[in-house]
Design an enzyme around this catalytic site. Sequence first.
Site, PDB file in Angstrom:
ATOM      1  N   SER A 144      24.233  47.809  25.645  1.00  0.00           N
ATOM      2  CA  SER A 144      24.362  49.041  26.431  1.00  0.00           C
ATOM      3  C   SER A 144      25.828  49.404  26.585  1.00  0.00           C
ATOM      4  CB  SER A 144      23.749  48.830  27.824  1.00  0.00           C
ATOM      5  OG  SER A 144      24.010  49.917  28.683  1.00  0.00           O
ATOM      6  N   TYR A 157      21.641  43.847  35.749  1.00  0.00           N
ATOM      7  CA  TYR A 157      21.562  44.529  34.457  1.00  0.00           C
ATOM      8  C   TYR A 157      22.872  44.409  33.695  1.00  0.00           C
ATOM      9  CZ  TYR A 157      20.628  48.282  31.084  1.00  0.00           C
ATOM     10  OH  TYR A 157      20.455  49.008  29.941  1.00  0.00           O
ATOM     11  N   LYS A 161      23.650  42.661  29.990  1.00  0.00           N
ATOM     12  CA  LYS A 161      24.092  43.466  28.854  1.00  0.00           C
ATOM     13  C   LYS A 161      25.475  43.052  28.371  1.00  0.00           C
ATOM     14  CE  LYS A 161      20.415  45.957  28.403  1.00  0.00           C
ATOM     15  NZ  LYS A 161      19.562  45.826  27.195  1.00  0.00           N
TER      16      LYS A 161
END
Length: 269
Positions: A144, A157, A161
Amino acid sequence: MSDSEFAGKVAIVTGATRGIGKATAWRLAKSGASVAICSSNEKDVAATLAEAEAAGLSMAGMALDLAESVSAERLTKLAVDRFGGLDILVANAGVGTFGGAVEVAEEDWRRVMAINLDAVMLGAKHGIPEMKKRGGGAIVVVASVHSFATLGERLAYVTTKTALLGMTRGMALNHGPDGIRVNAVCPGPIDTPLLRKSWETMFPDRGGDAVLTEQAGRLPLGRLGQPDDIAEAIAFLAGPRSAWITGADLKVDGGLLAMLAMTPPPPRG
């Protein structure tokens, strides 16, 4: 690009019943690959397979909870049993949760780690031996823009990532001699139901379409990405056109990370 670019190849795509995953599974299958897919929702898997059959695509799938360590092994076995081996692994499935170190619930943290990190490693653990039997292969990890810069309240998150880029480089070094390339694609804001839901959570007092339009207008290319934009990048990294690329991360973000958030001063004169 050729309609037979992936002829004879076998691929696994996780999280493949919507968004980036579905677009990627379709892109590979339309170019000749046989594709094994998974999702956590059994009805979504069945609907996706029915669509693929109607389109004449070679696809198999199963409902799996990737937080369970046995899931990666089961999906690899499906690909090998149904299609005869494995050449490509696209580790796309991912989840997120809001909250910083103080706010995030421990069970939410562990689930994000299990799906976004552990499942990628386990997919490679079971997939790489099958790729070696076929003389090599390609792994594409979906990271990401949050691997490079992030927003507040997304600690779990962004941790996963960011870690995926280290995992990508490590696997690329370990398995280059086996003829296995490992790269990461780093999407920016992609117009998916997940993104819309996220923005509705962040801006509950504003219409989702209004936020969508505003955010798209801030990007240098003036629009949000579409799942097909990322699918094309994944197909490039999975295929022969990127034969001398490994350990890399490809930003596909409409120019997002090229910008500074600060407003520049007006020009002089």
